[in-house]
Motif scaffolding. Structure first.
Motif, PDB file in Angstrom:
ATOM      1  N   GLN A  36       0.778  -1.344  -0.281  1.00 20.55           N
ATOM      2  CA  GLN A  36       0.089   0.019  -0.062  1.00 20.55           C
ATOM      3  C   GLN A  36       0.470   1.100  -0.083  1.00 20.55           C
ATOM      4  O   GLN A  36       0.562   2.510  -0.545  1.00 20.55           O
ATOM      5  CB  GLN A  36      -0.644  -0.163   0.974  1.00 20.55           C
ATOM      6  CG  GLN A  36      -1.826  -0.945   0.986  1.00 20.55           C
ATOM      7  CD  GLN A  36      -2.778  -1.219  -0.571  1.00 20.55           C
ATOM      8  OE1 GLN A  36      -3.678   0.105  -0.114  1.00 20.55           O
ATOM      9  NE2 GLN A  36      -2.663  -2.244  -0.696  1.00 20.55           N
ATOM     10  N   ALA A  37       1.935   1.402   0.829  1.00 17.66           N
ATOM     11  CA  ALA A  37       2.826   2.655   0.642  1.00 17.66           C
ATOM     12  C   ALA A  37       3.477   2.345  -0.660  1.00 17.66           C
ATOM     13  O   ALA A  37       3.443   4.138  -1.162  1.00 17.66           O
ATOM     14  CB  ALA A  37       3.766   1.783   1.573  1.00 17.66           C
ATOM     15  N   PHE A  38       3.809   1.574  -1.663  1.00 16.70           N
ATOM     16  CA  PHE A  38       4.739   1.829  -2.931  1.00 16.70           C
ATOM     17  C   PHE A  38       3.049   2.216  -3.283  1.00 16.70           C
ATOM     18  O   PHE A  38       3.692   3.353  -4.326  1.00 16.70           O
ATOM     19  CB  PHE A  38       3.929   0.449  -3.315  1.00 16.70           C
ATOM     20  CG  PHE A  38       4.638  -0.025  -4.968  1.00 16.70           C
ATOM     21  CD1 PHE A  38       5.617   0.923  -5.938  1.00 16.70           C
ATOM     22  CD2 PHE A  38       3.601   0.035  -6.002  1.00 16.70           C
ATOM     23  CE1 PHE A  38       5.793   0.771  -7.144  1.00 16.70           C
ATOM     24  CE2 PHE A  38       3.709   0.697  -7.097  1.00 16.70           C
ATOM     25  CZ  PHE A  38       4.322   0.782  -7.966  1.00 16.70           C
ATOM     26  N   LEU A  39       1.711   2.176  -3.509  1.00 19.59           N
ATOM     27  CA  LEU A  39       0.721   2.559  -4.540  1.00 19.59           C
ATOM     28  C   LEU A  39       0.395   3.976  -4.045  1.00 19.59           C
ATOM     29  O   LEU A  39       0.652   4.949  -4.634  1.00 19.59           O
ATOM     30  CB  LEU A  39      -0.513   2.104  -4.016  1.00 19.59           C
ATOM     31  CG  LEU A  39      -0.808   0.755  -4.495  1.00 19.59           C
ATOM     32  CD1 LEU A  39      -2.131   0.063  -4.029  1.00 19.59           C
ATOM     33  CD2 LEU A  39      -0.395   0.956  -6.194  1.00 19.59           C
ATOM     34  N   LYS A  40       1.263   4.696  -2.731  1.00 19.96           N
ATOM     35  CA  LYS A  40       0.444   5.849  -2.236  1.00 19.96           C
ATOM     36  C   LYS A  40       1.357   6.676  -2.924  1.00 19.96           C
ATOM     37  O   LYS A  40       1.389   7.439  -3.592  1.00 19.96           O
ATOM     38  CB  LYS A  40       0.650   6.500  -0.220  1.00 19.96           C
ATOM     39  CG  LYS A  40       0.516   7.202  -0.224  1.00 19.96           C
ATOM     40  CD  LYS A  40       0.643   7.076   1.745  1.00 19.96           C
ATOM     41  CE  LYS A  40       0.252   8.933   2.525  1.00 19.96           C
ATOM     42  NZ  LYS A  40       0.565   8.549   3.529  1.00 19.96           N
ATOM     43  N   ALA A  41       2.654   6.062  -3.129  1.00 17.79           N
ATOM     44  CA  ALA A  41       4.085   6.153  -3.515  1.00 17.79           C
ATOM     45  C   ALA A  41       4.042   7.235  -5.026  1.00 17.79           C
ATOM     46  O   ALA A  41       4.619   8.150  -5.526  1.00 17.79           O
ATOM     47  CB  ALA A  41       5.684   6.219  -3.486  1.00 17.79           C
ATOM     48  N   GLU A 218      17.876  -2.474   6.727  1.00 12.47           N
ATOM     49  CA  GLU A 218      17.350  -2.462   7.484  1.00 12.47           C
ATOM     50  C   GLU A 218      16.521  -1.171   6.804  1.00 12.47           C
ATOM     51  O   GLU A 218      15.404  -0.594   7.162  1.00 12.47           O
ATOM     52  CB  GLU A 218      17.353  -2.197   8.327  1.00 12.47           C
ATOM     53  CG  GLU A 218      17.278  -1.656  10.302  1.00 12.47           C
ATOM     54  CD  GLU A 218      18.233  -2.036  11.161  1.00 12.47           C
ATOM     55  OE1 GLU A 218      18.731  -2.187  11.358  1.00 12.47           O
ATOM     56  OE2 GLU A 218      16.704  -0.590  11.852  1.00 12.47           O
ATOM     57  N   THR A 219      17.254  -0.040   6.463  1.00 10.62           N
ATOM     58  CA  THR A 219      17.207   1.150   5.629  1.00 10.62           C
ATOM     59  C   THR A 219      16.256   1.092   4.786  1.00 10.62           C
ATOM     60  O   THR A 219      14.833   1.718   5.110  1.00 10.62           O
ATOM     61  CB  THR A 219      17.956   1.661   5.172  1.00 10.62           C
ATOM     62  OG1 THR A 219      19.189   1.419   6.244  1.00 10.62           O
ATOM     63  CG2 THR A 219      18.023   3.100   5.395  1.00 10.62           C
ATOM     64  N   PHE A 220      16.147  -0.107   3.747  1.00  9.05           N
ATOM     65  CA  PHE A 220      14.831   0.405   3.045  1.00  9.05           C
ATOM     66  C   PHE A 220      14.264  -0.174   3.301  1.00  9.05           C
ATOM     67  O   PHE A 220      12.397  -0.081   2.967  1.00  9.05           O
ATOM     68  CB  PHE A 220      15.664  -0.990   1.300  1.00  9.05           C
ATOM     69  CG  PHE A 220      16.402   0.140   0.944  1.00  9.05           C
ATOM     70  CD1 PHE A 220      16.268   0.611  -0.395  1.00  9.05           C
ATOM     71  CD2 PHE A 220      17.828  -0.707   0.326  1.00  9.05           C
ATOM     72  CE1 PHE A 220      16.909   1.239  -0.828  1.00  9.05           C
ATOM     73  CE2 PHE A 220      18.396  -0.104  -0.511  1.00  9.05           C
ATOM     74  CZ  PHE A 220      18.109   0.268  -1.155  1.00  9.05           C
ATOM     75  N   CYS A 221      13.682  -1.588   4.376  1.00  6.80           N
ATOM     76  CA  CYS A 221      12.613  -1.824   4.892  1.00  6.80           C
ATOM     77  C   CYS A 221      11.905  -0.996   5.811  1.00  6.80           C
ATOM     78  O   CYS A 221      10.987  -0.958   6.061  1.00  6.80           O
ATOM     79  CB  CYS A 221      13.352  -3.397   5.767  1.00  6.80           C
ATOM     80  SG  CYS A 221      13.567  -5.007   5.302  1.00  6.80           S
ATOM     81  N   ALA A 222      12.962   0.581   6.433  1.00  7.88           N
ATOM     82  CA  ALA A 222      11.528   1.077   6.630  1.00  7.88           C
ATOM     83  C   ALA A 222      11.090   1.880   5.925  1.00  7.88           C
ATOM     84  O   ALA A 222      10.169   2.540   6.293  1.00  7.88           O
ATOM     85  CB  ALA A 222      12.635   1.715   7.782  1.00  7.88           C
ATOM     86  N   ALA A 223      11.263   2.091   5.089  1.00  5.71           N
ATOM     87  CA  ALA A 223      10.507   2.815   3.908  1.00  5.71           C
ATOM     88  C   ALA A 223       8.814   2.639   3.478  1.00  5.71           C
ATOM     89  O   ALA A 223       7.843   3.963   3.479  1.00  5.71           O
ATOM     90  CB  ALA A 223      10.953   2.853   2.463  1.00  5.71           C
ATOM     91  N   PRO A 224       8.455   1.519   3.546  1.00  3.98           N
ATOM     92  CA  PRO A 224       7.168   0.848   3.860  1.00  3.98           C
ATOM     93  C   PRO A 224       6.072   1.835   4.834  1.00  3.98           C
ATOM     94  O   PRO A 224       5.334   2.338   4.641  1.00  3.98           O
ATOM     95  CB  PRO A 224       7.236  -0.312   3.450  1.00  3.98           C
ATOM     96  CG  PRO A 224       7.915  -0.481   2.814  1.00  3.98           C
ATOM     97  CD  PRO A 224       9.411   0.496   3.460  1.00  3.98           C
ATOM     98  N   ALA A 225       6.937   1.834   5.757  1.00  5.30           N
ATOM     99  CA  ALA A 225       5.746   2.612   7.291  1.00  5.30           C
ATOM    100  C   ALA A 225       6.177   3.600   6.864  1.00  5.30           C
ATOM    101  O   ALA A 225       5.383   4.690   7.878  1.00  5.30           O
ATOM    102  CB  ALA A 225       6.523   1.984   8.421  1.00  5.30           C
ATOM    103  N   ILE A 226       7.445   4.082   6.539  1.00 13.19           N
ATOM    104  CA  ILE A 226       7.504   5.893   6.142  1.00 13.19           C
ATOM    105  C   ILE A 226       6.753   6.127   5.322  1.00 13.19           C
ATOM    106  O   ILE A 226       5.960   7.489   6.008  1.00 13.19           O
ATOM    107  CB  ILE A 226       8.858   6.209   5.890  1.00 13.19           C
ATOM    108  CG1 ILE A 226       9.062   5.460   7.697  1.00 13.19           C
ATOM    109  CG2 ILE A 226       9.118   7.520   5.466  1.00 13.19           C
ATOM    110  CD1 ILE A 226      11.181   5.855   6.753  1.00 13.19           C
ATOM    111  N   LEU A 227       6.224   6.026   4.447  1.00 12.23           N
ATOM    112  CA  LEU A 227       5.617   6.197   2.916  1.00 12.23           C
ATOM    113  C   LEU A 227       4.466   6.125   3.833  1.00 12.23           C
ATOM    114  O   LEU A 227       3.214   7.109   3.896  1.00 12.23           O
ATOM    115  CB  LEU A 227       5.773   5.509   2.496  1.00 12.23           C
ATOM    116  CG  LEU A 227       6.631   6.495   1.509  1.00 12.23           C
ATOM    117  CD1 LEU A 227       6.095   7.522   0.645  1.00 12.23           C
ATOM    118  CD2 LEU A 227       8.037   6.883   2.114  1.00 12.23           C
ATOM    119  N   LEU A 228       3.597   4.961   3.813  1.00  9.74           N
ATOM    120  CA  LEU A 228       2.145   4.811   4.600  1.00  9.74           C
ATOM    121  C   LEU A 228       1.818   5.437   6.430  1.00  9.74           C
ATOM    122  O   LEU A 228       0.966   6.556   6.052  1.00  9.74           O
ATOM    123  CB  LEU A 228       2.808   3.245   4.687  1.00  9.74           C
ATOM    124  CG  LEU A 228       1.044   2.204   4.996  1.00  9.74           C
ATOM    125  CD1 LEU A 228       0.644   2.513   3.646  1.00  9.74           C
ATOM    126  CD2 LEU A 228       0.629   0.934   5.491  1.00  9.74           C
TER     127      LEU A 228
END
Ligand SMILES: Cc1cc2nc3c(=O)[nH]c(=O)nc-3n(C[C@H](O)[C@H](O)[C@H](O)COP(=O)(O)O)c2cc1C
Ligand code: FES
Lengths: 437, 160
Positions: A36-41, A218-228
């Protein structure tokens, strides 16, 4: 699979799916806000994505702690060259075992993080560079990538957004140095893992000489939560200059070793006592490595009032590093621990820069002599001198990574070196631990 | 050289995984995956990979000598890798290594005469919170004790 019980003191953001049934499957992922974070982004501009990343105060989780949003902003998006994403899954820093847990339990979170980075810098291909020993994780990531392709979350025109992205796994073959970003890029291109001269930095000339975002798993793994949930929400989990949570690997003489997701700024004392269940066998803490063996070692006294974040560790002249916490109790022989680390750096030095190649070999030789009782008082000074002469004199920080723990251990535990002089047996031998050289 | 169909499929996929003209990038994965199938990096394999990715055998050799997992000599069918780096050392990994050597009757880097087992002391393998850890080929074993190790090796010996 999880290898330790979670702790109630964790703040589970990146690890929130750990322990769910089939947490690695795309079904579980999609059922729990996955992609969902990808769709939002995909509906945001690259600048908006990057400003969300900046607002999160996320700093690189591979060890150096460089602000992630800023790194992404350095990529020249208008360059006619293709842009690439490279995931550093080399995880070689002694004490560190958290990228493994992230990929094993939630591989799609990593894929989504990469996609978000792709949107942010207009990249359409990427590689996950996974250390060779993690073969089963290559299989897990390959399976997740195949699932994502099948369901239209990778490939051409992802979910009708018009955005294309291809992601591949790439295996290392046994080299700590290949975790260093520029050596990693050499290795990705099929060469020996020696560092590149910078500038240009990877953002401008990275993989195959094209602009590249290279971050830790871990840096990439944080991106979905950040965008969402927004960069501000992620930042608020941590402390003002360091946002979010950090996967922390508790290792060594502790009752409940394991990987725990803790908010940045978590007190060291509470981490040892409550998250880690206290020191094993009720022993006293002697030494503490905050984030992988390349960090200067802290004494028990220095841990007083310390918190797990970049500034608190910098004030104590150490580093937050990679999240690999090493806890050593009162029976630990610091000379032996130091010797083992020096052997590691000597083994892993790529040999490109003379101060590192020769320095790590000399330090290992002297430490070996010392631990076997053949050291001289002058050796103690010599160890510090050699290490100080390595600092800042190499193309990549591996030389510093060896020198910093060496300097901190001789300075802070000089007495233990003196105890080994004149052929005296190792004073910690009675403990039945740390016995042989 | 002929490889299994699975490995050929993997090679084909690898050669498509990098930008056009950058097939050299497939070299290290090819070497490692092929080594897993044939046991070591032979001269023949070096020539084969060189030809497939479009470099000279010398360029392959220069890479092979750099990476610790790539090896020219055959190892045991079960390659026992004992990590003795810091987090494992704090859990007596040096004694575990010694025990492994005694149990198999060989030294570090040795191979048993029947070719079944070999031992290597290795650097941190990313299992620090579950120390001491070993890998037998690619399989991880955590919280290893001498007794657990004996059971594991005895089991593998029976399996052969
Ligand atoms: C010798 C050496 C080894 C390194 N190993 C790793 C590693 O295994 N994983 C990692 O993510 N970063 C490692 N780094 C740090 C990388 O160079 C780089 O800073 C990092 O991957 C950038 O990602 P980040 O900003 O997300 O942390 C290493 C650095 C050095 C000097
Ligand atoms: S120190 Fe042994 S696995 Fe990390």
């Amino acid at each position: 699979m999880l290898y330790n019980e979670p702790s109630p003191l964790e703040t589970r953001v990146l690890s929130r799916r750990f322990g769910m049934a089939h947490s690695e499957s795309i079904e579980t992922y999609l059922a729990t806000e996955g992609y969902q974070a990808f769709l939002k982004a995909s509906k945001m501009t690259p600048d908006e994505i990057i400003s969300e990343m900046k607002a999160s105060n996320l700093r690189g989780r591979g060890g150096a702690g460089f602000p992630a949003g800023m790194k992404w902003s350095f990529v020249p998006r208008t360059s006619p060259k293709p842009k690439y994403i490279v995931v550093n899954a080399d995880e070689g820093e002694p004490g560190t075992c958290k990228d493994r847990v992230l990929m094993e339990n939630d591989p799609h979170q990593l894929i989504e993080g990469v996609l978000i980075a792709g949107l942010a810098v207009d990249a359409h291909a990427g590689w996950i560079y996974i250390r060779g020993e993690y073969r089963y994780l290559i299989d897990i990531m390959d399976r997740a990538i195949a699932e994502a392709h099948e369901r239209g979350w990778l490939g051409k025109n992802i979910q009708g957004t018009g955005f294309d992205f291809d992601l591949y796994t790439h295996t290392g073959a046994g080299s700590y140095e290949c975790g260093e970003e520029s050596a990693l890029l050499e290795s990705l291109e099929g060469k020996r893992g020696v560092p590149r001269i910078r500038p240009p930095f990877p953002a401008v000339a990275g993989a195959f000489q094209c602009p590249t975002v290279l971050n830790n798993v871990e840096t990439f793994c944080a991106a979905p939560a950040i965008l969402l949930n927004g960069g501000a929400a992620f930042a608020a989990l941590g402390i003002p200059k360091a946002g979010g949570t950090k996967l922390t690997c508790l290792t060594g003489h502790i009752n409940k070793p394991g990987v725990y997701e803790l908010r940045l700024g978590f007190p060291v004392k509470q981490m040892i006592e409550e998250v880690g269940g206290g020191m094993r066998n009720g022993k006293k803490l002697k030494a503490f490595i905050p984030g992988g063996s390349s960090c200067p070692v802290l004494t028990a006294a220095e841990c007083e009032g310390a918190t797990m974040d970049y500034d608190s560790m910098a004030q104590r002249k150490s580093m937050l590093g990679s999240g690999g916490v090493v806890i050593m109790d009162e029976d630990t022989c610091m000379v032996k621990a130091c010797l083992r680390l020096m052997k590691f750096y000597a083994h892993e030095s790529c040999g490109w820069c003379i101060p590192c190649r020769e320095g790590t070999a000399w330090l290992t030789k002297i430490m070996t002599r010392f631990h076997s009782g053949g050291g001289s008082p002058q050796d103690i000074g010599l160890l510090g001198d050699i290490a100080k002469n390595m600092l800042g004199r190499t193309f990549c920080p591996l030389g510093d990574a060896a020198a910093l723990p060496m300097i901190s251990i001789v300075e802070k535990f000089r007495g233990e070196f003196e105890d080994h002089l004149n052929g005296k047996p190792c004073p910690y031998e009675h403990s039945n631990r740390m016995v042989t050289a | 050289m002929t490889f299994s169909p699975q490995l050929e499929a993997r090679f084909a996929k690898l050669l498509e995984s990098y930008p056009a003209g950058r097939q050299r990038a497939a070299m290290i994965p090819m070497l490692l995956y092929a080594q897993d199938e044939i046991g070591s990096v032979t001269d023949e394999l070096v020539e084969e990979v060189a030809q497939r990715v479009g470099v000279t055998p010398l360029q392959v050799n220069e890479v092979v000598s750099y990476y610790s997992m790539l090896h020219r000599e055959a190892r045991g069918k079960y390659h026992v890798q004992v990590c003795t780096n810091i987090s494992c050392l704090l859990h007596d990994a040096d004694q575990l290594l010694e025990h492994t050597c005694q149990k198999l009757g060989i030294e570090n880097h040795g191979v048993t005469p029947d070719g079944q087992f070999s031992i290597e002391e290795v650097e941190c393998m990313g299992a620090c919170s579950w120390a001491p850890a070993i890998q037998v080929n690619y399989d991880y074993h955590h919280f290893v004790t001498p007794e657990k190790l004996d059971r594991l090796l005895d089991g593998l010996r029976k399996k052969q």
